[in-house]
Design an enzyme around this catalytic site. Structure first.
Site, mmCIF file in Angstrom:
data_model
loop_
_atom_site.group_PDB
_atom_site.id
_atom_site.type_symbol
_atom_site.label_atom_id
_atom_site.label_comp_id
_atom_site.label_asym_id
_atom_site.label_seq_id
_atom_site.Cartn_x
_atom_site.Cartn_y
_atom_site.Cartn_z
ATOM 1 N N ARG A 100 -6.524 -4.557 -17.659
ATOM 2 C CA ARG A 100 -6.201 -5.947 -17.341
ATOM 3 C C ARG A 100 -7.164 -6.449 -16.277
ATOM 4 O O ARG A 100 -7.470 -5.732 -15.321
ATOM 5 C CB ARG A 100 -4.761 -6.024 -16.835
ATOM 6 C CG ARG A 100 -4.318 -7.432 -16.577
ATOM 7 C CD ARG A 100 -2.833 -7.499 -16.367
ATOM 8 N NE ARG A 100 -2.437 -6.937 -15.087
ATOM 9 C CZ ARG A 100 -1.175 -6.826 -14.700
ATOM 10 N NH1 ARG A 100 -0.199 -7.209 -15.505
ATOM 11 N NH2 ARG A 100 -0.859 -6.321 -13.538
ATOM 12 N N ARG A 121 11.102 -12.539 -8.913
ATOM 13 C CA ARG A 121 11.351 -11.107 -9.114
ATOM 14 C C ARG A 121 11.335 -10.328 -7.810
ATOM 15 O O ARG A 121 11.728 -9.165 -7.777
ATOM 16 C CB ARG A 121 10.340 -10.528 -10.121
ATOM 17 C CG ARG A 121 8.916 -10.530 -9.654
ATOM 18 C CD ARG A 121 7.941 -10.249 -10.793
ATOM 19 N NE ARG A 121 7.415 -8.897 -10.768
ATOM 20 C CZ ARG A 121 6.343 -8.510 -11.445
ATOM 21 N NH1 ARG A 121 5.701 -9.355 -12.231
ATOM 22 N NH2 ARG A 121 5.918 -7.288 -11.377
ATOM 23 N N ARG A 177 -3.639 -1.517 -14.368
ATOM 24 C CA ARG A 177 -3.565 -2.631 -13.407
ATOM 25 C C ARG A 177 -4.755 -2.527 -12.458
ATOM 26 O O ARG A 177 -4.685 -1.829 -11.451
ATOM 27 C CB ARG A 177 -2.262 -2.564 -12.622
ATOM 28 C CG ARG A 177 -0.996 -2.862 -13.423
ATOM 29 C CD ARG A 177 0.217 -2.797 -12.511
ATOM 30 N NE ARG A 177 1.386 -3.447 -13.056
ATOM 31 C CZ ARG A 177 2.466 -2.799 -13.538
ATOM 32 N NH1 ARG A 177 2.487 -1.490 -13.544
ATOM 33 N NH2 ARG A 177 3.506 -3.471 -13.990
ATOM 34 N N CYS A 214 4.605 -4.086 -22.062
ATOM 35 C CA CYS A 214 4.221 -3.188 -20.966
ATOM 36 C C CYS A 214 4.976 -3.470 -19.667
ATOM 37 O O CYS A 214 4.627 -2.941 -18.626
ATOM 38 C CB CYS A 214 2.714 -3.255 -20.726
ATOM 39 S SG CYS A 214 2.146 -4.886 -20.223
ATOM 40 N N GLU A 249 3.416 -13.718 -20.571
ATOM 41 C CA GLU A 249 4.306 -13.664 -19.407
ATOM 42 C C GLU A 249 4.633 -15.046 -18.868
ATOM 43 O O GLU A 249 5.599 -15.223 -18.146
ATOM 44 C CB GLU A 249 3.758 -12.734 -18.319
ATOM 45 C CG GLU A 249 2.301 -12.885 -18.004
ATOM 46 C CD GLU A 249 1.769 -11.766 -17.100
ATOM 47 O OE1 GLU A 249 2.546 -10.904 -16.666
ATOM 48 O OE2 GLU A 249 0.560 -11.790 -16.816
ATOM 49 N N HIS A 260 0.813 -1.204 0.000
ATOM 50 C CA HIS A 260 0.000 0.000 0.000
ATOM 51 C C HIS A 260 0.861 1.276 0.000
ATOM 52 O O HIS A 260 0.650 2.193 -0.779
ATOM 53 C CB HIS A 260 -0.831 -0.076 1.283
ATOM 54 C CG HIS A 260 -2.002 0.824 1.305
ATOM 55 N ND1 HIS A 260 -3.118 0.539 2.024
ATOM 56 C CD2 HIS A 260 -2.223 2.000 0.709
ATOM 57 C CE1 HIS A 260 -3.995 1.514 1.865
ATOM 58 N NE2 HIS A 260 -3.465 2.406 1.073
ATOM 59 N N ASN A 290 8.187 -8.375 -17.116
ATOM 60 C CA ASN A 290 8.617 -8.592 -15.720
ATOM 61 C C ASN A 290 8.423 -10.053 -15.349
ATOM 62 O O ASN A 290 9.327 -10.712 -14.829
ATOM 63 C CB ASN A 290 7.795 -7.735 -14.747
ATOM 64 C CG ASN A 290 7.802 -6.271 -15.115
ATOM 65 O OD1 ASN A 290 8.694 -5.821 -15.818
ATOM 66 N ND2 ASN A 290 6.809 -5.537 -14.654
HETATM 67 C C1 PEP Z 1 4.687 -7.871 -16.277
HETATM 68 O O1 PEP Z 1 4.677 -8.973 -15.715
HETATM 69 O O2 PEP Z 1 5.605 -7.498 -17.033
HETATM 70 C C2 PEP Z 1 3.590 -6.920 -16.066
HETATM 71 C C3 PEP Z 1 3.496 -5.816 -16.759
HETATM 72 O O3 PEP Z 1 2.702 -7.222 -15.098
HETATM 73 P P1 PEP Z 1 2.961 -6.994 -13.519
HETATM 74 O O4 PEP Z 1 4.282 -6.289 -13.365
HETATM 75 O O5 PEP Z 1 1.818 -6.204 -13.038
HETATM 76 O O6 PEP Z 1 2.986 -8.402 -13.031
HETATM 77 MG MG MG Z 2 2.858 -9.698 -14.798
#
Ligand code: PEP
Ligand code: MG
Length: 748
Positions: free
Chosen positions: A500, A634, A464, A671, A600, A358, A623
């Site tokens: 999304r 990550r 998001r 993205c 992804e 948050h 990501n």
């Molecule tokens: C990603 O995984 O690259 C992505 C944009 O989604 P998030 O970072 O919200 O998982």
């Molecule tokens: Mg993602």
């Protein structure tokens, strides 16, 4: 001597060290305990300082007459650090590398066993044990010491290297919560710990009851003013925590309980502690996860009431004469942030939380650098200076003037660059040889919608939706979601919006629906897997998106996260058809939106050709794709240095996705964070990607790059990088190209 149980010994030592308040007491405990566990006369801990010299931190057995530092590479200690393995010898003075440390009376001890302390691949110090007699450590004891040192390294890694009392430039690692750099004076957000208050007899019951009611009124007023301060920046949903506090404060059950405790003879803080604990426990025992999570709000409110009761250490008073403020705390709360005027808040340091918590979400919306998950800072001095480096997820404690000046240069350059780039906001993102790129923005909070437009975004490439879900106390209703999405479509009128569906699970937890019992959360119940199993949530969300798009004539694209199988796509399409049917039946003028998938999960790559007749576009989530391709979490700081979106495997797979999409005529965008990294963007352009989506503050930098980099050259650079087998070489090649293009300022 019987062999001790190493794990038990280490756990005991770790616990004892954690209970001590100062680094000097902690290192003393370590050397005393190790010499006892191994059974040696001496145990000495050396840590490397910024010049690579070995500073004696503490010794059990050696005489400590003053600061001792062994120059880099000198003596047996230097040898152990250099060779990176243990050295165990009977007579130290006969070793050719022996170096006598003046003033320690070391000559009394003959044997020497030194073990390197290694933290994430780097030698950070050496632990030495010595004995008076000329007998080397037994192989069992040596093994014990090595095992102990492998764990100890992680305890001492963040300690300030003390030499002549100066703890300078102590870097501490966390995770980035919000990017940017800030330098300011730290202010601890503790509101007093109500739960450590003891009972005391109440001398004047009527006066105490009156004080209680006055306290309630004061805190109610404080909360109102905090809400007013933040209301311009946050949506009604994002500031719902204020309503929770307000309703708890007007709850008669709590008010009466405190009064009764006072009338039973306890003083006000004691009565408050008992009552708050009582209600918090009641919530904690509840089955419903949402209600259970409310016990934290009650605790927080209890501390706030106690802080106001104490009066003298309110946050407002602490910051009164400070101009550049860094807020520090377990969890810096929304009300703490609201107390500091926006132009004086330069950074946030949290001991808890992740990039998705948050506080991080708020810090991003307010563009305040933030670092999360720092080891709790002890012995904070008043007005202590900190550097908060939200770009690398580190803070610096005790920074000297030189380091502050260096970081200040980064801040100034950043500002200069932004001023220069500002002129580009209405210019097109077209390469010198005419390749046009569409630049979109990533968003999730109402507060970060307008910055995107201001920085020239041509639409929202990733909305998001989990963020509005995360900053609330319960699932939003369909109408509440429609209200949020309406604002998105109104602000982005006539522009594409890629929304999304809810992507929770993994590191993104809803406070009222925690999924905590998974061994591998990143491989578990997240994204589309969670929403298809909670179909009522998905149906409500899709209905809200469709209704809002129809009301605002919005250009809605629905983006599905974590898709890995055709069945998921089929299930979603069925649900979408059903939602459209229901809404049309209810009289709404809804129309079928474009539907696409996030790439992804690696499985999606080979399956993409099979899905191409069922989807309208794809968006690469680099990501997660990096995380799953490299099998690197990550959010795990232990492997953070290995997580790299310039890894050759990532680049080859991305290139494959782009080629498949091109062959199938599928519009494609990217993205993830790669879209905001100038080095990575050179490769993405070379692949032929023509839509990128990133956070608002990065848009102009990327536009600047695009306008300077000929497409033809990007293709050549990509070709060269595809021949390389490691990310260091790829990074070096990209950097040198950027510098040749006179764009070095983009990667400082
Ligand atoms: C990603 O995984 O690259 C992505 C944009 O989604 P998030 O970072 O919200 O998982
Ligand atoms: Mg993602």
């Amino acid at each position: 001597m019987p062999q001790p149980n190493i794990l038990l010994e280490f756990n005991r030592l770790q616990k004892e060290v954690a209970e001590l308040n100062t680094p000097s007491a902690q290192v003393r405990k370590i050397v005393d305990s190790v010499s006892e566990i191994i059974g040696t006369d001496v145990c000495t801990l050396y840590l490397k300082d910024q010049h690579q010299d070995m500073v004696l931190m503490a010794s059990h057995g050696l005489v400590e007459t003053g600061p001792v530092s062994i120059p880099s590479g000198r003596g047996l200690v230097g040898l152990v650090a250099q060779d990176r393995h243990a050295l165990n010898i009977a007579k130290a003075s006969e070793h050719p590398d022996f170096f006598y440390v003046e003033g320690t009376a070391e000559e009394r001890f003959q044997s020497f066993c030194g073990v390197p302390l290694v933290h994430y691949g780097k030698v950070i110090g050496v632990l030495v044990v010595q004995r008076a007699d000329a007998v080397a450590l037994s192989p069992e004891s040596e093994a014990l010491l090595i095992t102990l040192c492998s764990q100890l390294a992680h305890i001492v890694a963040d300690m300030p290297v003390t030499l002549q009392g100066a703890h300078i430039n102590t870097y501490m690692r966390g995770v980035s919560g919000s990017s940017g750099v800030g330098i300011g004076q730290g202010v601890l957000c503790d509101h007093g710990d109500l739960f450590s208050v003891a009972d005391e007899p109440c001398t004047d019951v009527d006066a105490a009851v009156a004080d209680w009611h006055a306290l309630l009124a004061n805190v109610q007023a404080e909360i109102k003013s905090e809400e007013a301060t933040l209301s311009a920046l946050l949506s009604a949903q994002e500031s719902s925590i204020f309503h929770t506090y307000a309703s708890l404060l007007s709850d008669q059950a709590l008010i009466q309980k405190v009064e009764t405790e006072i009338r039973n003879g306890n003083w006000l803080p004691g009565a408050l502690r008992k009552s708050v604990q009582y209600f918090a426990d009641l919530f904690l025992e509840m089955e419903d996860p949402y209600l259970r999570a409310r016990h934290e709000d009650i605790h927080h409110l209890g501390n706030k009431l106690y802080g106001t009761f104490q009066g003298n250490n309110s946050l407002a008073e602490k910051i009164a004469n400070l101009q550049q403020i860094v807020l520090i705390g377990d969890q810096v709360s929304v009300s703490d942030i609201a107390t500091v005027p926006a132009d004086r808040l330069v950074g946030i340091i949290c001991f808890e939380g992740s990039s998705m918590s948050h506080t991080a979400v708020l810090a991003n919306a307010l563009a305040v650098p933030a670092v999360m998950g720092i080891t709790p800072l002890k012995n904070l001095r008043s007005r202590e200076r900190f550097i908060v480096d939200g770009n690398s997820g580190q803070i610096v404690r005790y920074p000297n003037d030189r380091l502050c000046a260096e970081f200040q240069r980064v801040i100034d350059e950043e500002k200069l660059l932004l001023d220069k780039l500002w002129e580009l906001r209405d210019e097109p993102a077209v390469s010198p040889d005419g390749n046009a790129i569409r630049l979109l923005t990533n968003s999730g909070l109402l507060a970060d919608l307008t910055p995107g437009l201001k920085h020239g975004a041509q639409g929202i490439g990733l909305y998001r939706t989990e963020i509005p879900f995360m900053v609330r106390q319960s699932f939003p209703s369909e109408q509440e979601q429609v209200d949020v999405y309406n604002q998105v479509f109104r602000i982005y009128k006539g522009k594409p919006v890629y929304m999304r569906t809810l992507d929770v699970g993994g590191d993104k937890q809803l406070p009222y629906f925690p999924i905590t019992d998974e061994d591998n959360p990143a491989l578990g119940w997240r994204g589309i897997r969670f929403t298809l199993d909670n179909i009522q949530l998905m149906m409500t969300q899709v209905r809200a998106m469709l209704t809002s798009a129809a009301l605002n004539d919005g250009d809605l694209h629905i983006l599905l996260p974590m898709i890995s199988a055709a069945e998921e796509l089929n299930s979603f399409n069925e649900l979408l058809t059903e939602a459209l049917r229901q809404l049309q039946h209810e009289g709404h003028a809804v129309k079928r939106p474009r539907v696409g998938v996030m790439i992804e999960v690696p499985a999606a790559i080979s399956q993409l050709p099979f899905w191409s007749n069922r989807i309208d576009f794809v968006s690469i989530g680099s990501n997660d794709l990096t995380q799953y391709l490299l099998a690197l979490d990550r959010n795990n700081s232990r492997v953070a240095s290995r997580y790299d979106h310039l890894h050759p495997a990532v680049i080859h797979e991305l290139n494959r996705v782009v080629q498949i999409a091109r062959e199938r005529d599928l519009p494609l965008s990217l993205c993830g964070e790669m879209a905001a990294d100038p080095l990575a963007v050179m490769l993405l352009l070379g692949m032929g990607i023509t839509t990128l989506s990133m956070s608002a503050t990065k848009l102009l930098r990327i536009k600047y790059l695009i306008r300077k980099l000929p497409q033809r050259r990007a293709e050549i650079i990509l070709k060269q990088c595809l021949q390389l087998d490691n990310s260091q070489d790829i990074r070096a090649l990209l950097r040198s190209n950027l510098i040749k293009l006179n764009l070095g300022e983009l990667i400082k």
